[in-house]
Design a protein around this motif. Structure first.
Motif, PDB file in Angstrom:
ATOM      1  N   UNK A 156       0.795  -1.275  -0.192  1.00 23.53           N
ATOM      2  CA  UNK A 156       0.045   0.056  -0.083  1.00 23.53           C
ATOM      3  C   UNK A 156       1.037   1.187  -0.008  1.00 23.53           C
ATOM      4  N   UNK A 157       0.776   2.304  -0.684  1.00 21.36           N
ATOM      5  CA  UNK A 157       1.304   3.430  -0.875  1.00 21.36           C
ATOM      6  C   UNK A 157       0.669   4.393   0.199  1.00 21.36           C
ATOM      7  N   UNK A 158       1.485   4.668   1.364  1.00 20.13           N
ATOM      8  CA  UNK A 158       1.104   5.163   2.595  1.00 20.13           C
ATOM      9  C   UNK A 158       1.471   6.800   2.539  1.00 20.13           C
ATOM     10  N   UNK A 159       2.076   7.114   1.629  1.00 17.70           N
ATOM     11  CA  UNK A 159       2.496   8.668   1.472  1.00 17.70           C
ATOM     12  C   UNK A 159       3.221   8.861   0.158  1.00 17.70           C
ATOM     13  N   UNK A 160       2.930  10.407  -0.340  1.00 23.41           N
ATOM     14  CA  UNK A 160       3.650  10.331  -1.474  1.00 23.41           C
ATOM     15  C   UNK A 160       3.823  12.156  -1.514  1.00 23.41           C
ATOM     16  N   UNK A 200       6.431   7.662   7.670  1.00 20.91           N
ATOM     17  CA  UNK A 200       6.431   6.019   8.252  1.00 20.91           C
ATOM     18  C   UNK A 200       6.084   6.237   9.367  1.00 20.91           C
ATOM     19  N   UNK A 201       5.504   7.237  10.162  1.00 15.99           N
ATOM     20  CA  UNK A 201       4.926   6.954  11.483  1.00 15.99           C
ATOM     21  C   UNK A 201       3.539   6.487  11.244  1.00 15.99           C
ATOM     22  N   UNK A 202       3.113   5.745  12.548  1.00 19.15           N
ATOM     23  CA  UNK A 202       1.737   5.074  12.566  1.00 19.15           C
ATOM     24  C   UNK A 202       0.457   6.095  12.217  1.00 19.15           C
TER      25      UNK A 202
END
Length: 202
Positions: A156-160, A200-202
């Motif tokens: 899953x892409x979590x940030x961009x 990267x943080x939850x």
């Protein structure tokens, strides 16, 4: 900030624009260094293993030659000089060293320590060139990097985020142009490494 531009061999004189030289011609080598004074978005080290993948890019940038654009549709290269690595490899190294400088993650590398890392940083290098100004005697370095952070467990892409930086060059001489590359890359990779921990943080 300590100036972090390194010339690995003797600098040649003024550089006119040209196409690629004969491959047998010895070339002076330039190297950009990663910034060291980076403000990360977290003060604690995250228990994360991060893999920085080799950036994808266009064929014009998939070379160790230093690109300069006389116009938007034309790519040329500075004569008698090159980067220390192919541009995508150099960018990957700068990303790694910048993240390492923050101390914000447990591990960052090109390859995972185990079968896979926790996150992969996938990037597209769009711009890494100097663009001639209208007077043709000066230029502006333009950098653009599209970054996506992917969680390995479920892809899953979590940030961009898209990072851009520019710097003026008062001359088209090689030394002055590379100093402008160094200034722009310091800004871009500082922003990238400072942002990554929050991604990267939850």
């Amino acid at each position: 900030m300590i100036r972090s531009l390194v010339l690995l061999t003797v600098v040649s004189g003024c550089s006119a624009l040209t196409a690629l030289n004969d491959v047998s011609t010895p070339l002076d080598v330039y190297e950009l260094r990663a910034p060291v004074d980076i403000q990360a978005t977290t003060r604690r080290q995250l228990p994360r293993d991060v893999i920085i993948e080799l950036p994808s890019t266009s064929g014009a940038l998939a070379t160790d030659r230093i690109m300069i654009r006389p116009n938007a549709l034309q790519a040329q290269y500075l004569p008698e000089v090159r980067w220390s690595d192919a541009t995508p490899v150099m960018v990957q190294t700068l990303m790694l060293r910048s993240v390492e400088a923050t101390g914000a993650v447990r591990y960052v590398g090109r390859q995972p320590l185990a079968s896979h890392g926790d996150f992969a940083v996938v990037t597209e290098l769009v711009d890494f060139q100097a663009e001639l100004n209208a007077d043709t005697q000066t230029a502006t370095v333009q950098l653009k990097l599209i970054v996506r952070v992917i969680r390995e467990s479920d892809a899953k892409i979590v940030a961009s985020k898209t990072f851009r930086a520019s710097a003026p060059s008062a001359s088209t001489e090689t030394q002055i142009l590379v100093e402008a590359f160094n200034a722009a890359s310091t800004v871009l990779f500082s922003e990238f490494a400072g942002w990554l921990p929050s991604a990267l943080s939850p």
